[in-house]
Motif scaffolding. Structure first.
Motif, short mmCIF file in Angstrom:
data_model
loop_
_atom_site.label_atom_id
_atom_site.label_comp_id
_atom_site.label_asym_id
_atom_site.label_seq_id
_atom_site.Cartn_x
_atom_site.Cartn_y
_atom_site.Cartn_z
N GLN A 141 39.75 40.79 52.13
CA GLN A 141 39.09 42.09 52.18
C GLN A 141 40.11 43.22 52.07
O GLN A 141 39.87 44.23 51.40
CB GLN A 141 38.30 42.22 53.48
CG GLN A 141 37.56 43.54 53.63
CD GLN A 141 36.48 43.74 52.58
OE1 GLN A 141 35.71 42.83 52.29
NE2 GLN A 141 36.43 44.93 51.99
N TYR A 142 41.25 43.04 52.70
CA TYR A 142 42.31 44.04 52.62
C TYR A 142 42.82 44.18 51.18
O TYR A 142 43.11 45.29 50.72
CB TYR A 142 43.45 43.67 53.56
CG TYR A 142 44.60 44.64 53.53
CD1 TYR A 142 44.50 45.89 54.14
CD2 TYR A 142 45.79 44.32 52.88
CE1 TYR A 142 45.55 46.79 54.10
CE2 TYR A 142 46.85 45.20 52.85
CZ TYR A 142 46.72 46.44 53.46
OH TYR A 142 47.77 47.33 53.41
N LEU A 143 42.92 43.06 50.47
CA LEU A 143 43.36 43.10 49.08
C LEU A 143 42.41 43.93 48.22
O LEU A 143 42.85 44.63 47.30
CB LEU A 143 43.45 41.68 48.52
CG LEU A 143 44.81 40.97 48.56
CD1 LEU A 143 44.68 39.59 47.96
CD2 LEU A 143 45.88 41.78 47.85
N ILE A 144 41.12 43.84 48.51
CA ILE A 144 40.14 44.64 47.76
C ILE A 144 40.44 46.13 47.95
O ILE A 144 40.51 46.89 46.99
CB ILE A 144 38.70 44.31 48.23
CG1 ILE A 144 38.36 42.86 47.92
CG2 ILE A 144 37.70 45.26 47.56
CD1 ILE A 144 37.06 42.38 48.56
N GLY A 145 40.60 46.53 49.21
CA GLY A 145 40.90 47.93 49.49
C GLY A 145 42.23 48.36 48.91
O GLY A 145 42.35 49.47 48.34
N THR A 160 36.30 58.83 42.72
CA THR A 160 35.47 57.65 43.03
C THR A 160 36.33 56.50 43.51
O THR A 160 35.96 55.77 44.44
CB THR A 160 34.66 57.23 41.80
OG1 THR A 160 33.79 58.30 41.41
CG2 THR A 160 33.82 56.00 42.11
N ARG A 161 37.48 56.33 42.89
CA ARG A 161 38.36 55.22 43.29
C ARG A 161 38.85 55.40 44.72
O ARG A 161 38.95 54.43 45.47
CB ARG A 161 39.55 55.15 42.32
CG ARG A 161 40.46 53.97 42.57
CD ARG A 161 39.81 52.65 42.22
NE ARG A 161 39.61 52.50 40.79
CZ ARG A 161 39.11 51.40 40.23
NH1 ARG A 161 38.75 50.39 40.99
NH2 ARG A 161 38.94 51.34 38.93
N THR A 162 39.15 56.62 45.10
CA THR A 162 39.58 56.89 46.46
C THR A 162 38.48 56.53 47.45
O THR A 162 38.73 55.92 48.50
CB THR A 162 39.96 58.37 46.62
OG1 THR A 162 40.89 58.73 45.60
CG2 THR A 162 40.59 58.62 47.98
N GLU A 163 37.26 56.92 47.12
CA GLU A 163 36.13 56.61 48.00
C GLU A 163 35.90 55.11 48.13
O GLU A 163 35.61 54.61 49.22
CB GLU A 163 34.87 57.30 47.45
CG GLU A 163 34.95 58.83 47.52
CD GLU A 163 33.83 59.50 46.75
OE1 GLU A 163 33.09 58.78 46.03
OE2 GLU A 163 33.69 60.73 46.84
N ARG A 164 36.06 54.38 47.03
CA ARG A 164 35.91 52.94 47.08
C ARG A 164 37.00 52.29 47.93
O ARG A 164 36.75 51.32 48.66
CB ARG A 164 35.95 52.36 45.67
CG ARG A 164 34.70 52.68 44.84
CD ARG A 164 34.86 52.15 43.42
NE ARG A 164 33.69 52.46 42.60
CZ ARG A 164 33.64 52.29 41.28
NH1 ARG A 164 34.70 51.81 40.64
NH2 ARG A 164 32.54 52.59 40.62
N GLU A 170 37.62 50.35 55.32
CA GLU A 170 36.81 50.49 56.53
C GLU A 170 36.13 49.17 56.90
O GLU A 170 35.89 48.89 58.07
CB GLU A 170 35.78 51.59 56.36
CG GLU A 170 36.38 52.99 56.44
CD GLU A 170 35.37 54.09 56.19
OE1 GLU A 170 34.31 53.80 55.58
OE2 GLU A 170 35.62 55.25 56.58
N GLU A 171 35.83 48.36 55.89
CA GLU A 171 35.27 47.03 56.14
C GLU A 171 36.25 46.15 56.88
O GLU A 171 35.86 45.33 57.72
CB GLU A 171 34.87 46.38 54.82
CG GLU A 171 33.57 46.86 54.22
CD GLU A 171 32.37 46.40 55.03
OE1 GLU A 171 31.98 45.23 54.94
OE2 GLU A 171 31.83 47.24 55.80
N VAL A 172 37.52 46.30 56.57
CA VAL A 172 38.55 45.53 57.28
C VAL A 172 38.52 45.88 58.77
O VAL A 172 38.54 45.00 59.63
CB VAL A 172 39.95 45.81 56.70
CG1 VAL A 172 41.03 45.07 57.51
CG2 VAL A 172 40.02 45.41 55.23
#
Length: 302
Positions: A141-145, A160-164, A170-172
């Protein structure tokens, strides 16, 4: 000429050059994630162990051999692109093995190393979906962020990329608050939020230059209500003071200056706001019913 926050010293990085984003997360943490090289213990020669080449890959090759070849290519040879081929071959030949699970995470990491961020995100998302109970799912999950984060653009462009990146990081924190990646995620989120605030400030300053004070107020309001913990909030409050004075709305200007002085009494921006209000024949005075006052009380800063 309108100054931005970076005019106030070296405490913050330039909002137009977000290149100071730290990159200490995924890179260099490989051995902390998986026991990658344990199987290599006791081997007298890595080159003898991995003497095969791509032509050797076939149904007869065991999963652990393919996996360790990938590790060797990634760690010893620094060839992440070649390592990906080995890890993906594990998944193709041994799709239901534990080696396939490990290889999928290594595939995501290898893609990240080669800056193939979309591929890294895809592999990491697949890992999270397929192995939600794995001890390494927090890292995936951290790799995704981190992959989104490393693509954050200049503040003049779409964010948009910053928001993603913020959403994924935040999921981490939400799902894996005790993991070693939660703290790293918080640091990246802080930088990302500062970046979003910088974007709002840049647009607001543009509106001010065009004498569109209502448009500027709306943008500064976003910073004050949504990004209070960033370094831009002090300037935003001073600019609100300035805009409201220009529009003749003295009570809001007084409130903006008073809130700025109360929360950041030593800020140079407060000195500017104080002079603006005094120059108009007023004193900083907080109107408790103002949206500015309510915004700060909401987060306990007022």
């Amino acid at each position: 000429m309108i100054r931005n926050s970076s005019d106030r010293g070296s405490s913050g990085r330039s909002s137009r050059h977000p290149q100071r984003r730290e990159r200490g997360g995924p890179r260099g943490r490989l051995l902390a994630i998986l026991p990658l090289l344990i199987l290599l213990a006791g081997c007298s020669s890595l080159s003898n162990l991995f003497g095969s080449n791509d032509d050797d890959m076939g149904p007869e090759l065991p999963a652990d051999k393919l996996y360790n070849e990938g590790v060797y290519l990634l760690n010893e040879k620094g060839s992440a692109k070649e390592a990906v081929k080995k890890f993906e071959e594990v998944d193709r030949q041994h799709p239901y093995s534990d080696w396939a699970r490990k290889s999928l995470l290594m595939t995501a990491y290898s893609y990240y190393e080669t800056k193939q961020y979309e591929e890294a995100i895809g592999a990491a998302k697949r890992y999270v979906s397929m192995h939600p109970g794995s001890p390494d799912v927090a890292y995936a999950q951290y790799l995704i962020g981190a992959s989104h984060y490393d693509q954050i653009p200049d503040v003049t462009r779409d964010q948009t990329r910053t928001e993603r990146a913020i959403q994924a990081l935040e999921e981490v924190i939400r799902k894996y608050p005790t993991s070693e990646y939660a703290q790293q995620a918080r640091k990246k989120i802080e930088v990302g939020r500062d970046h979003l605030a910088a974007k709002e400030m840049a647009v607001a300053r543009y509106y001010m230059e065009k004498k569109n004070f209502i448009g500027a107020i709306n943008r500064f309001k976003v910073v004050v209500t949504q990004y209070q913990t960033t370094r831009h909030v002090e300037e935003a409050l001073m600019r609100l003071t300035e805009c409201y004075m220009m529009l003749g709305i003295a009570n809001e200007a007084q409130t903006a200056a008073a809130v700025l002085g109360h929360n950041f009494p030593d800020s140079p921006w407060y000195k500017d706001a104080y002079r603006l209000v005094k120059g108009g024949g007023f004193e900083p005075s907080e109107n408790k019913g103002s949206w500015i006052s309510r915004a700060f009380k909401k987060v306990g800063l007022g």
